[in-house]
Write a protein that holds these residues in place. Structure first.
Motif, PDB file in Angstrom:
ATOM      1  N   ALA A   1      -2.377   3.754  -4.012  1.00 43.77           N
ATOM      2  CA  ALA A   1      -3.319   2.949  -3.216  1.00 43.77           C
ATOM      3  C   ALA A   1      -4.528   3.778  -2.795  1.00 43.77           C
ATOM      4  O   ALA A   1      -5.668   3.297  -2.820  1.00 43.77           O
TER       5      ALA A   1
ATOM      6  N   SER B   1      -0.892 -10.639   3.421  1.00 41.20           N
ATOM      7  CA  SER B   1      -0.645 -10.049   2.109  1.00 41.20           C
ATOM      8  C   SER B   1       0.749  -9.429   2.044  1.00 41.20           C
ATOM      9  O   SER B   1       1.411  -9.235   3.060  1.00 41.20           O
TER      10      SER B   1
ATOM     11  N   LEU C   1       1.211  -6.395   1.097  1.00 43.53           N
ATOM     12  CA  LEU C   1       1.059  -4.951   1.333  1.00 43.53           C
ATOM     13  C   LEU C   1       1.658  -4.557   2.677  1.00 43.53           C
ATOM     14  O   LEU C   1       1.498  -5.265   3.672  1.00 43.53           O
TER      15      LEU C   1
ATOM     16  N   HIS D   1      -1.824  -0.561   4.248  1.00 40.06           N
ATOM     17  CA  HIS D   1      -3.109  -1.240   4.445  1.00 40.06           C
ATOM     18  C   HIS D   1      -3.991  -0.428   5.403  1.00 40.06           C
ATOM     19  O   HIS D   1      -5.194  -0.269   5.164  1.00 40.06           O
TER      20      HIS D   1
ATOM     21  N   LEU E   1      -4.569  -5.549  -2.801  1.00 39.82           N
ATOM     22  CA  LEU E   1      -5.058  -4.202  -2.536  1.00 39.82           C
ATOM     23  C   LEU E   1      -6.554  -4.119  -2.816  1.00 39.82           C
ATOM     24  O   LEU E   1      -7.328  -3.564  -2.026  1.00 39.82           O
TER      25      LEU E   1
ATOM     26  N   ARG F   1       3.547   5.335  -4.066  1.00 42.65           N
ATOM     27  CA  ARG F   1       2.845   4.058  -3.899  1.00 42.65           C
ATOM     28  C   ARG F   1       1.602   4.233  -3.023  1.00 42.65           C
ATOM     29  O   ARG F   1       0.537   3.712  -3.329  1.00 42.65           O
ATOM     30  N   GLU F   2       1.737   4.982  -1.933  1.00 41.22           N
ATOM     31  CA  GLU F   2       0.583   5.250  -1.078  1.00 41.22           C
ATOM     32  C   GLU F   2      -0.471   6.058  -1.829  1.00 41.22           C
ATOM     33  O   GLU F   2      -1.671   5.789  -1.712  1.00 41.22           O
TER      34      GLU F   2
ATOM     35  N   GLU G   1       0.046  -7.949  -5.513  1.00 37.35           N
ATOM     36  CA  GLU G   1      -0.247  -6.810  -4.645  1.00 37.35           C
ATOM     37  C   GLU G   1      -1.498  -6.070  -5.114  1.00 37.35           C
ATOM     38  O   GLU G   1      -2.307  -5.627  -4.293  1.00 37.35           O
ATOM     39  N   MET G   2      -1.664  -5.958  -6.426  1.00 40.92           N
ATOM     40  CA  MET G   2      -2.847  -5.284  -6.966  1.00 40.92           C
ATOM     41  C   MET G   2      -4.114  -6.043  -6.584  1.00 40.92           C
ATOM     42  O   MET G   2      -5.120  -5.441  -6.192  1.00 40.92           O
TER      43      MET G   2
ATOM     44  N   HIS H   1       2.396   0.727  -9.719  1.00 40.02           N
ATOM     45  CA  HIS H   1       3.077   0.772  -8.422  1.00 40.02           C
ATOM     46  C   HIS H   1       2.999  -0.546  -7.660  1.00 40.02           C
ATOM     47  O   HIS H   1       3.539  -0.637  -6.544  1.00 40.02           O
ATOM     48  N   PHE H   2       2.338  -1.550  -8.232  1.00 42.12           N
ATOM     49  CA  PHE H   2       2.112  -2.806  -7.520  1.00 42.12           C
ATOM     50  C   PHE H   2       2.348  -3.997  -8.437  1.00 42.12           C
ATOM     51  O   PHE H   2       2.064  -3.925  -9.635  1.00 42.12           O
ATOM     52  N   SER H   3       2.804  -5.095  -7.854  1.00 46.03           N
ATOM     53  CA  SER H   3       2.872  -6.346  -8.599  1.00 46.03           C
ATOM     54  C   SER H   3       1.443  -6.833  -8.821  1.00 46.03           C
ATOM     55  O   SER H   3       0.495  -6.317  -8.204  1.00 46.03           O
TER      56      SER H   3
END
Length: 146
Positions: free
Chosen positions: A89, A29, A31, A36, A124, A85-86, A120-121, A115-117
């Motif tokens: 998540a 991924s 991430l 992660h 996640l 970002r963390e 990425e979403m 905070h994510f593309s």
């Protein structure tokens, strides 16, 4: 593995192999590895999976995270140790891990998704779903840290 319960790896090797395949896919991924691991640890804390908390805390430290951050993870909202970002998540991790209590409101989704593309979403969310599945195996079959 607790010997008073079945060894799920041995009695259902085909499904265990499928779970490992999902884990392998998540390894590819976008991430960040430390993010992660934080997701895995936080979900495992919420689910009470001692085996997974131990495993992923160790992996996180090996990947360069600090003891201080790991100790503060249960209070991530009150500490300055995590990036925005963390934090996003971790919010999504708690929301989905406790979905029956929290639900996944549009407001929380938008807050996290900022905070994510898109990829990425999705990754996640797969990561959260996967660690929750592993936690249920760990708790259900009483796995203990070694």
């Amino acid at each position: 593995m607790n010997t008073s319960r079945i060894n799920y790896r041995e009695v259902a090797p085909h499904t265990f192999k499928a779970m490992l395949g999902l884990e392998k896919a998540l390894g590819e991924s976008l991430l960040e590895p430390l993010l992660h691991e934080l997701v895995k640890i936080r979900a495992s804390q919420l689910n009470g999976c001692a085996y997974c908390v131990d495993l992923h805390s160790s992996d996180s430290l090996k990947s360069g995270d600090s003891v201080r951050r790991l100790l503060a993870l249960t209070t991530w909202q009150e500490t300055p140790f995590f990036s925005e970002r963390e934090r996003a998540a971790l919010l999504w991790t708690e929301t989905l891990t406790l979905v029956s209590e929290r639900h996944a409101s549009e407001a929380i989704y938008r807050q996290v998704a900022g905070h994510f593309s898109d990829r990425e979403m999705a990754e996640l969310t797969f990561a959260i779903a996967t660690i929750n599945a592993w936690n249920r195996l760990g708790v259900g079959f009483a796995l203990q840290p070694e």
